[in-house]
Scaffold this motif. Sequence first.
Motif, PDB file in Angstrom:
ATOM      1  N   LEU A 216       0.853  -1.186   0.000  1.00 17.90           N
ATOM      2  CA  LEU A 216       0.000   0.000   0.000  1.00 17.90           C
ATOM      3  C   LEU A 216       0.892   1.241   0.000  1.00 17.90           C
ATOM      4  O   LEU A 216       1.624   1.500   0.951  1.00 17.90           O
ATOM      5  N   GLY A 217       0.830   2.015  -1.068  1.00 17.48           N
ATOM      6  CA  GLY A 217       1.755   3.122  -1.239  1.00 17.48           C
ATOM      7  C   GLY A 217       1.168   4.493  -1.018  1.00 17.48           C
ATOM      8  O   GLY A 217       1.814   5.493  -1.356  1.00 17.48           O
ATOM      9  N   PHE A 218      -0.040   4.596  -0.450  1.00 14.35           N
ATOM     10  CA  PHE A 218      -0.639   5.910  -0.263  1.00 14.35           C
ATOM     11  C   PHE A 218       0.206   6.740   0.710  1.00 14.35           C
ATOM     12  O   PHE A 218       0.853   6.206   1.620  1.00 14.35           O
ATOM     13  N   PRO A 219       0.235   8.074   0.534  1.00 12.63           N
ATOM     14  CA  PRO A 219       1.037   8.930   1.413  1.00 12.63           C
ATOM     15  C   PRO A 219       0.576   8.837   2.865  1.00 12.63           C
ATOM     16  O   PRO A 219      -0.629   8.755   3.137  1.00 12.63           O
ATOM     17  N   VAL A 220       1.534   8.870   3.786  1.00 13.11           N
ATOM     18  CA  VAL A 220       1.227   8.796   5.212  1.00 13.11           C
ATOM     19  C   VAL A 220       1.889   9.966   5.929  1.00 13.11           C
ATOM     20  O   VAL A 220       3.108  10.156   5.845  1.00 13.11           O
ATOM     21  N   LEU A 221       1.071  10.735   6.622  1.00 11.65           N
ATOM     22  CA  LEU A 221       1.535  11.842   7.455  1.00 11.65           C
ATOM     23  C   LEU A 221       1.482  11.375   8.904  1.00 11.65           C
ATOM     24  O   LEU A 221       0.403  11.055   9.413  1.00 11.65           O
ATOM     25  N   ILE A 222       2.640  11.298   9.573  1.00 12.87           N
ATOM     26  CA  ILE A 222       2.648  10.795  10.943  1.00 12.87           C
ATOM     27  C   ILE A 222       2.571  11.953  11.942  1.00 12.87           C
ATOM     28  O   ILE A 222       3.056  13.056  11.688  1.00 12.87           O
TER      29      ILE A 222
ATOM     30  N   ASP B  98       5.832  12.260   5.603  1.00 11.48           N
ATOM     31  CA  ASP B  98       6.030  13.544   6.268  1.00 11.48           C
ATOM     32  C   ASP B  98       5.563  13.398   7.707  1.00 11.48           C
ATOM     33  O   ASP B  98       4.959  12.375   8.078  1.00 11.48           O
ATOM     34  N   TYR B  99       5.836  14.414   8.535  1.00  8.91           N
ATOM     35  CA  TYR B  99       5.402  14.343   9.919  1.00  8.91           C
ATOM     36  C   TYR B  99       4.956  15.717  10.403  1.00  8.91           C
ATOM     37  O   TYR B  99       5.334  16.753   9.851  1.00  8.91           O
ATOM     38  N   VAL B 100       4.124  15.721  11.445  1.00  8.59           N
ATOM     39  CA  VAL B 100       3.694  16.941  12.122  1.00  8.59           C
ATOM     40  C   VAL B 100       3.936  16.729  13.604  1.00  8.59           C
ATOM     41  O   VAL B 100       3.608  15.677  14.154  1.00  8.59           O
ATOM     42  N   LEU B 101       4.519  17.740  14.256  1.00  3.31           N
ATOM     43  CA  LEU B 101       4.820  17.649  15.675  1.00  3.31           C
ATOM     44  C   LEU B 101       3.631  18.097  16.511  1.00  3.31           C
ATOM     45  O   LEU B 101       2.998  19.120  16.216  1.00  3.31           O
TER      46      LEU B 101
ATOM     47  N   ARG C 230      -1.310  23.035  14.648  1.00  2.00           N
ATOM     48  CA  ARG C 230      -2.512  23.703  14.149  1.00  2.00           C
ATOM     49  C   ARG C 230      -3.147  22.823  13.082  1.00  2.00           C
ATOM     50  O   ARG C 230      -2.443  22.203  12.287  1.00  2.00           O
ATOM     51  N   MET C 231      -4.464  22.764  13.061  1.00  2.00           N
ATOM     52  CA  MET C 231      -5.166  21.921  12.095  1.00  2.00           C
ATOM     53  C   MET C 231      -4.845  22.334  10.663  1.00  2.00           C
ATOM     54  O   MET C 231      -4.789  21.503   9.755  1.00  2.00           O
ATOM     55  N   GLU C 232      -4.611  23.633  10.465  1.00  5.19           N
ATOM     56  CA  GLU C 232      -4.289  24.100   9.113  1.00  5.19           C
ATOM     57  C   GLU C 232      -3.010  23.453   8.607  1.00  5.19           C
ATOM     58  O   GLU C 232      -2.877  23.169   7.408  1.00  5.19           O
ATOM     59  N   GLU C 233      -2.054  23.197   9.505  1.00  7.73           N
ATOM     60  CA  GLU C 233      -0.810  22.578   9.087  1.00  7.73           C
ATOM     61  C   GLU C 233      -1.036  21.158   8.590  1.00  7.73           C
ATOM     62  O   GLU C 233      -0.452  20.732   7.586  1.00  7.73           O
TER      63      GLU C 233
ATOM     64  N   ARG D 235      -0.160  20.155   4.769  1.00  4.83           N
ATOM     65  CA  ARG D 235       0.858  19.124   4.526  1.00  4.83           C
ATOM     66  C   ARG D 235       0.244  17.929   3.795  1.00  4.83           C
ATOM     67  O   ARG D 235       0.879  17.345   2.903  1.00  4.83           O
ATOM     68  N   LEU D 236      -0.975  17.569   4.163  1.00  2.62           N
ATOM     69  CA  LEU D 236      -1.634  16.452   3.495  1.00  2.62           C
ATOM     70  C   LEU D 236      -1.923  16.782   2.037  1.00  2.62           C
ATOM     71  O   LEU D 236      -1.720  15.944   1.144  1.00  2.62           O
ATOM     72  N   ALA D 237      -2.375  18.004   1.784  1.00  2.00           N
ATOM     73  CA  ALA D 237      -2.633  18.421   0.402  1.00  2.00           C
ATOM     74  C   ALA D 237      -1.355  18.361  -0.427  1.00  2.00           C
ATOM     75  O   ALA D 237      -1.371  17.952  -1.595  1.00  2.00           O
ATOM     76  N   ALA D 238      -0.234  18.758   0.174  1.00  2.00           N
ATOM     77  CA  ALA D 238       1.042  18.718  -0.541  1.00  2.00           C
ATOM     78  C   ALA D 238       1.447  17.285  -0.866  1.00  2.00           C
ATOM     79  O   ALA D 238       1.941  16.997  -1.964  1.00  2.00           O
ATOM     80  N   LEU D 239       1.239  16.376   0.079  1.00  2.00           N
ATOM     81  CA  LEU D 239       1.567  14.964  -0.165  1.00  2.00           C
ATOM     82  C   LEU D 239       0.722  14.390  -1.295  1.00  2.00           C
ATOM     83  O   LEU D 239       1.230  13.679  -2.169  1.00  2.00           O
ATOM     84  N   LEU D 240      -0.561  14.684  -1.277  1.00  2.00           N
ATOM     85  CA  LEU D 240      -1.453  14.169  -2.315  1.00  2.00           C
ATOM     86  C   LEU D 240      -1.111  14.760  -3.669  1.00  2.00           C
ATOM     87  O   LEU D 240      -1.149  14.073  -4.692  1.00  2.00           O
TER      88      LEU D 240
END
Length: 222
Positions: free
Chosen positions: A71-77, A97-100, A104-107, A111-116
């Motif tokens: 399964l190769g879908f992008p994963v944001l941890i 990618d990751y978010v600490l 903020r929800m906007e981040e 980031r998810l939009a960029a991965l997609l």
Amino acid sequence: MKVLVVEDDVDLASQIGAALEEAGYTVETAHDGETGDFLGATEQVSAAVLDLGLPGMDGIAVLKSWRAQGLGFPVLILTARDAFADKVAGFRAGADDYVLKPFRMEEVVLRLAALLRRAAGHASPEIAAGSLVFDTATGLATLDGLPLKLTAFETRILRQLMLNLGRPVSRTDLAEQLYDGETDRDFRSIEVLIGRLRRKIGEGRIETRRGEGWRLLPGDPE
């Protein structure tokens, strides 16, 4: 597009889901690793937001399981600010990618939009089909420079067609991206939505491909 959110904090998962739905995504949610692993393997998700500190089957194990299944879908941890080892382990397991935390929800949405976008081969947040432009970061569409007023479902369809610009998208694929796992797939409603979208963006922009689905033309119709 359908996004899987795997987060054991119910309130946080709900907040992430609400932010993603507001941005035009369909959301599936799991609160433990085993359920997340199952949904990632059985639902046609376009991306996942995955917390690493899950009960039972942790996030690293879930991610390794997905990648082992091809399964190769992008994963944001999602990871704690001081957990550097977790970030390294996440990337080694196949994270994109990751978010600490806290964040903020906007981040998360951006980031998810960029991965997609990168997964679909688009470098810019804006994808253009002639004078029709769609911003994958905000979910906003314009035609001849003027904003289009689209419903949430129409936005989801347009996003999927834009990310597959010039390629046909099947009715089944659209249904998977439009509805969550608890909603019956109504194929007839998709045809109605396509008809409504055509009237808003121009009748000649969406081509019906018999046996294949629908294709958004890469340029303005003649």
